[in-house]
Design a protein around this motif. Structure first.
Motif, PDB file in Angstrom:
ATOM      1  N   ALA A 234       0.847  -1.200   0.000  1.00  0.00           N
ATOM      2  CA  ALA A 234       0.000   0.000   0.000  1.00  0.00           C
ATOM      3  C   ALA A 234       0.877   1.242   0.000  1.00  0.00           C
ATOM      4  O   ALA A 234       1.827   1.338   0.792  1.00  0.00           O
ATOM      5  N   LEU A 235       0.573   2.194  -0.872  1.00  0.00           N
ATOM      6  CA  LEU A 235       1.340   3.443  -0.863  1.00  0.00           C
ATOM      7  C   LEU A 235       1.150   4.140   0.479  1.00  0.00           C
ATOM      8  O   LEU A 235       0.048   4.188   1.016  1.00  0.00           O
ATOM      9  N   SER A 236       2.262   4.667   0.998  1.00  0.00           N
ATOM     10  CA  SER A 236       2.231   5.380   2.270  1.00  0.00           C
ATOM     11  C   SER A 236       3.423   6.308   2.323  1.00  0.00           C
ATOM     12  O   SER A 236       4.521   5.940   1.879  1.00  0.00           O
ATOM     13  N   SER A 237       3.211   7.494   2.877  1.00  0.00           N
ATOM     14  CA  SER A 237       4.342   8.411   3.045  1.00  0.00           C
ATOM     15  C   SER A 237       5.421   7.767   3.909  1.00  0.00           C
ATOM     16  O   SER A 237       6.603   8.043   3.753  1.00  0.00           O
ATOM     17  N   ARG A 238       5.027   6.894   4.822  1.00  0.00           N
ATOM     18  CA  ARG A 238       5.997   6.276   5.738  1.00  0.00           C
ATOM     19  C   ARG A 238       6.832   5.183   5.053  1.00  0.00           C
ATOM     20  O   ARG A 238       7.820   4.731   5.626  1.00  0.00           O
ATOM     21  N   ASN A 239       6.436   4.756   3.837  1.00  0.00           N
ATOM     22  CA  ASN A 239       7.282   3.788   3.116  1.00  0.00           C
ATOM     23  C   ASN A 239       8.673   4.359   2.866  1.00  0.00           C
ATOM     24  O   ASN A 239       9.631   3.598   2.688  1.00  0.00           O
ATOM     25  N   ALA A 240       8.779   5.696   2.861  1.00  0.00           N
ATOM     26  CA  ALA A 240      10.087   6.329   2.647  1.00  0.00           C
ATOM     27  C   ALA A 240      11.073   5.979   3.759  1.00  0.00           C
ATOM     28  O   ALA A 240      12.285   6.107   3.589  1.00  0.00           O
ATOM     29  N   TYR A 241      10.553   5.537   4.911  1.00  0.00           N
ATOM     30  CA  TYR A 241      11.429   5.171   6.022  1.00  0.00           C
ATOM     31  C   TYR A 241      12.114   3.821   5.796  1.00  0.00           C
ATOM     32  O   TYR A 241      13.070   3.487   6.494  1.00  0.00           O
ATOM     33  N   LEU A 242      11.571   2.993   4.882  1.00  0.00           N
ATOM     34  CA  LEU A 242      12.024   1.597   4.776  1.00  0.00           C
ATOM     35  C   LEU A 242      13.404   1.505   4.113  1.00  0.00           C
ATOM     36  O   LEU A 242      13.658   2.151   3.088  1.00  0.00           O
ATOM     37  N   SER A 243      14.273   0.670   4.669  1.00  0.00           N
ATOM     38  CA  SER A 243      15.550   0.355   4.013  1.00  0.00           C
ATOM     39  C   SER A 243      15.255  -0.540   2.804  1.00  0.00           C
ATOM     40  O   SER A 243      14.160  -1.115   2.702  1.00  0.00           O
ATOM     41  N   PRO A 244      16.198  -0.709   1.876  1.00  0.00           N
ATOM     42  CA  PRO A 244      15.954  -1.600   0.731  1.00  0.00           C
ATOM     43  C   PRO A 244      15.567  -3.011   1.193  1.00  0.00           C
ATOM     44  O   PRO A 244      14.665  -3.629   0.596  1.00  0.00           O
ATOM     45  N   GLU A 245      16.189  -3.506   2.242  1.00  0.00           N
ATOM     46  CA  GLU A 245      15.866  -4.849   2.730  1.00  0.00           C
ATOM     47  C   GLU A 245      14.421  -4.884   3.264  1.00  0.00           C
ATOM     48  O   GLU A 245      13.669  -5.832   2.998  1.00  0.00           O
TER      49      GLU A 245
END
Lengths: 280, 280
Positions: free
Chosen positions: B192-203
């Motif tokens: 799901a698109l979320s502004s907080r996805n920007a926090y995720l590392s590639p892993e």
């Protein structure tokens, strides 16, 4: 036949669709709307609010609704005075254009789950004795404001803390409604008009004006709050919930920043709780 | 010079008076107003809401405000992603007419004392982990609604409980605004698109889609909620706040009266809290 032969018939609405239809008719041509929310049992204090609203706006809407949300289970919801026919006649006499008489299920359908809560002016005083009172008032007034969408709403200073709470709510939620407070209307002997005065026995009614006299004596420095309390109880009053001098704007303690003060009181006379307040 | 040489400039307002002036201009000729409240860091999910609002109304207003009232002191208010210039460019690309960018003191002046509190759909789920969240959301949305006075407001189903809370609030307070929910926009792999996805590392980003896959597996009967939790934690997720099947209308337990069900989840992946939900 001249127009005067046909008596003016005040419009009534008991449901939200009826209210919307009547309001649309009232607003024809861009008329401004003044609003006076009440719990009925109308006296001259209420009528002064309606007259003032009429002087400020093209049309005036009055609601009559005994709001269960602002009564605690121990309070007088069931015996609160009701006189719908008398109320409507009185409203007609002062030029009210529309009376809104919703039932409980119109305002609170069974899935109703929301509340407005305030700190600031809602803290202390009445809240110490009626913890849910202002939440109930703010919630119903907010609903009525959204239903009626008035330009101006007029409240009495008799419920001074309530007026401050409504002002804070309207400001905080950007409701865009002008809130007007009107001075308390009193009997010749100083007793503040109140629907609950109907509960007083003749003996209690004779004692009741001493509350206003005591507030004036405190204001004028003739009594301290403590000596006033002693005198009131000697005169026949029961529990004194509070007599307190407060900042008139915040309703908090008086501080060096205070520019206006208010002396507020709530106390019992027999089974009736009386409130009053004056500038001080 | 042809009109196309002059790029369309989206209107901006940072104060309430500026907002009122821009709204008055937008409303010329009785134009209807669609509204999309956001916290910025806009992605394609937000833009879908704006496009849909534009299809329903003559003009669209988007607010960008990271609302401190809905963050707990332990949460990510300070690091919440902000990209005002990028957001405005994205809004311009989808035909938003006005962007409202209030500062904190515009929405919460220092004497602000009010809150909206809800029971019903606000109980449980997010509230078990973020007790002040929906009160903060309801309060700011109510203010924004009163400031913008839209005809329609569009929210994403990604925050499904929030959508239910906003619907309840609008219904309970008779706000007279049509609330539209839009399906969640997802990456190709289901996240799901979320502004907080920007926090995720590639892993973490590689693991994240397993949440949506697990919800689908539960919906289709291939996993129980308990086995899904075990598999998600084995895949690298941390604390699972909840995975729950609920009545889609009340957000309470599924009952014999339930006509529509929703499977909702919130869980941690490293330092990022993800939420998602699907019909079930």
């Amino acid at each position: 036949m001249p127009d005067t032969a046909k008596p003016f018939e005040i419009a009534r609405a008991r449901t939200l669709p009826a209210l919307k239809a009547e309001l649309a008719a009232l607003r024809t041509g861009g008329a401004t709307i003044g609003f006076v929310p009440t719990m009925g049992a109308l006296h001259d204090g209420h009528l002064a609010l309606v007259r003032h609203a009429k002087s400020l706006c093209d049309k005036v809407v009055v609601s009559i609704f005994v709001n269960p949300l602002q009564f605690a289970p121990t309070e007088d919801l069931d015996r609160y005075p009701r006189d719908e026919a008398g109320d409507i006649a009185r409203l007609q006499s002062v030029g009210c254009d529309l009376v809104y008489l919703p039932t409980v299920d119109v305002l609170y359908p069974k899935n109703f789950v929301s509340r407005i809560e305030l700190a600031g002016p809602a803290l202390g005083l009445e809240t110490d004795f009626r913890p849910q009172f202002f939440s109930g008032v703010a919630t119903v007034v907010s609903k009525l404001f959204n239903q009626v969408r008035p330009d101006v709403a007029v409240f009495g200073e008799k419920d001074f803390q309530q007026l401050a709470v409504v002002r804070a709510m309207v400001r905080d939620f950007d409701m865009g409604i002008e809130i007007i407070g009107m001075p308390t209307v009193r009997e010749a002997d100083g007793l503040a008009l109140s629907s609950r005065n109907a509960y007083l026995s003749p003996e209690e009614r004779a004692i009741a004006p001493k509350l206003h006299q005591a507030l004036e004596a405190i204001r004028d420095g003739h009594l301290t709050i403590d000596t006033a309390k002693t005198e009131l109880q000697a005169a026949g009053f029961g529990q004194i919930d509070y007599i307190a001098l407060r900042d008139a704007d915040t309703l908090g303690e008086v501080t060096p920043e205070t520019t206006s003060r208010r002396l507020l009181a709530a106390l019992w006379l027999g089974k009736t709780r009386l409130i009053d307040n004056i500038p001080a």
